[in-house]
Design a protein around this motif. Structure first.
Motif, short mmCIF file in Angstrom:
data_model
loop_
_atom_site.label_atom_id
_atom_site.label_comp_id
_atom_site.label_asym_id
_atom_site.label_seq_id
_atom_site.Cartn_x
_atom_site.Cartn_y
_atom_site.Cartn_z
N PHE A 293 0.82 -1.22 0.00
CA PHE A 293 0.00 0.00 0.00
C PHE A 293 0.85 1.27 0.00
CE2 PHE A 293 -3.76 -2.33 0.32
CZ PHE A 293 -3.60 -3.34 1.26
N VAL B 121 -7.29 6.01 0.07
CA VAL B 121 -6.75 5.08 -0.93
C VAL B 121 -6.95 5.71 -2.29
CG1 VAL B 121 -6.77 2.74 -1.86
CG2 VAL B 121 -7.42 3.11 0.52
N LEU C 137 -7.99 3.62 -7.17
CA LEU C 137 -8.70 2.40 -6.78
C LEU C 137 -8.81 1.41 -7.94
CD1 LEU C 137 -11.52 4.07 -4.66
CD2 LEU C 137 -9.89 2.37 -3.81
N ASP D 153 -9.69 -3.64 -4.76
CA ASP D 153 -9.75 -2.86 -3.52
C ASP D 153 -11.13 -2.94 -2.88
OD1 ASP D 153 -7.63 -0.41 -5.02
OD2 ASP D 153 -7.06 -1.84 -3.46
N TYR E 206 -13.31 -2.04 5.08
CA TYR E 206 -12.14 -1.44 5.70
C TYR E 206 -12.46 -1.14 7.16
CZ TYR E 206 -10.16 -0.99 1.07
OH TYR E 206 -9.64 -1.29 -0.17
#
Lengths: 120, 107
Positions: free
Chosen positions: A64, A83, A86, A90, A94
């Motif tokens: 990441f 993030v 994407l 993904d 989360y």
């Protein structure tokens, strides 16, 4: 009681960015850290990174690094994870989770999770 | 990175059974291992930290042991609410890594 409340579900297109928030309550935010963990559908838990609530120290999982940014706002006891760029893989739930500044103990309290769906 | 190998990947057991789950680290992680329980659609819940310390509020039928590279989570007498997936987490060094999970199913 100690609580982490995350922002709501997001639907994004490939290439977009998403920013998830995690608001802490019931404890002194600067005395702990926040970790982020994700879980793809039907899969296990994947650690993404760790950020101190006390200073700017942050650690990221290699996969990441450069695409994810974790920050904190001590004035509102809120942690954020962004993030970028994407991709469909993904798509996941989360989680933020509270950890100790002495990171050896892992995490104890978890947020409820934020579902991020990446789809064209 | 430290690899965590959890076994078995699934286990079928009956209420009242003793269940053991193993986690093996690819290198020495001292006692810096935690165990979590996760039920479908829910966030994980901390059971054990520092290999053998029971988190407040967790029933005493859960216990953890081990140090170095080999760790065990034991459920002494399985209860209906214990059917879930269990994960270990090594927090000895970054990057933290989870085991792949063990699903405890009803026999």
């Amino acid at each position: 009681q100690v609580q982490l409340v995350q922002s709501g579900a997001e639907v994004k297109k490939p290439g977009a960015s998403v920013k998830v928030s995690c608001k802490a309550s019931g404890y002194t935010f600067t005395s702990y850290a926040i970790s982020w963990v994700r879980q793809a559908p039907g899969q296990g838990l994947e650690w993404m990174g760790w950020t101190s609530g006390y200073n700017d120290q942050t650690k990221y999982a290699q996969q990441f690094q450069g695409r994810v940014t974790m920050t904190t706002d001590t004035s509102t006891s809120t942690a954020y994870m962004e993030v970028r760029t994407l991709k469909s893989d993904d798509t996941a739930v989360y989680y933020c989770a509270r950890g100790w500044l002495n990171y050896y103990y892992g995490v104890d309290v978890w947020g409820q999770g934020t579902t991020v769906t990446v789809s064209s | 990175d430290i690899q965590m190998t959890q076994s078995p990947s699934s286990v079928s057991a009956s209420v009242g059974d003793r269940v053991t789950i193993t986690c093996r680290a690819s290198q020495d992680i001292s006692s810096w291992l935690a165990w979590y329980q996760q039920k479908p659609g829910r966030a994980p819940r901390l059971l054990i930290y520092a290999a053998s310390s029971l988190q407040s509020g967790v029933p005493s039928r859960f216990s953890g042991s081990g140090s170095g590279t080999d760790f065990i989570l034991t459920i002494s007498s399985l209860q209906p609410e214990d059917f879930a997936t269990y994960y270990c987490l090594q927090a000895n060094s970054f990057p933290w890594t989870f085991g792949q999970g063990t699903q405890v199913e009803i026999k």
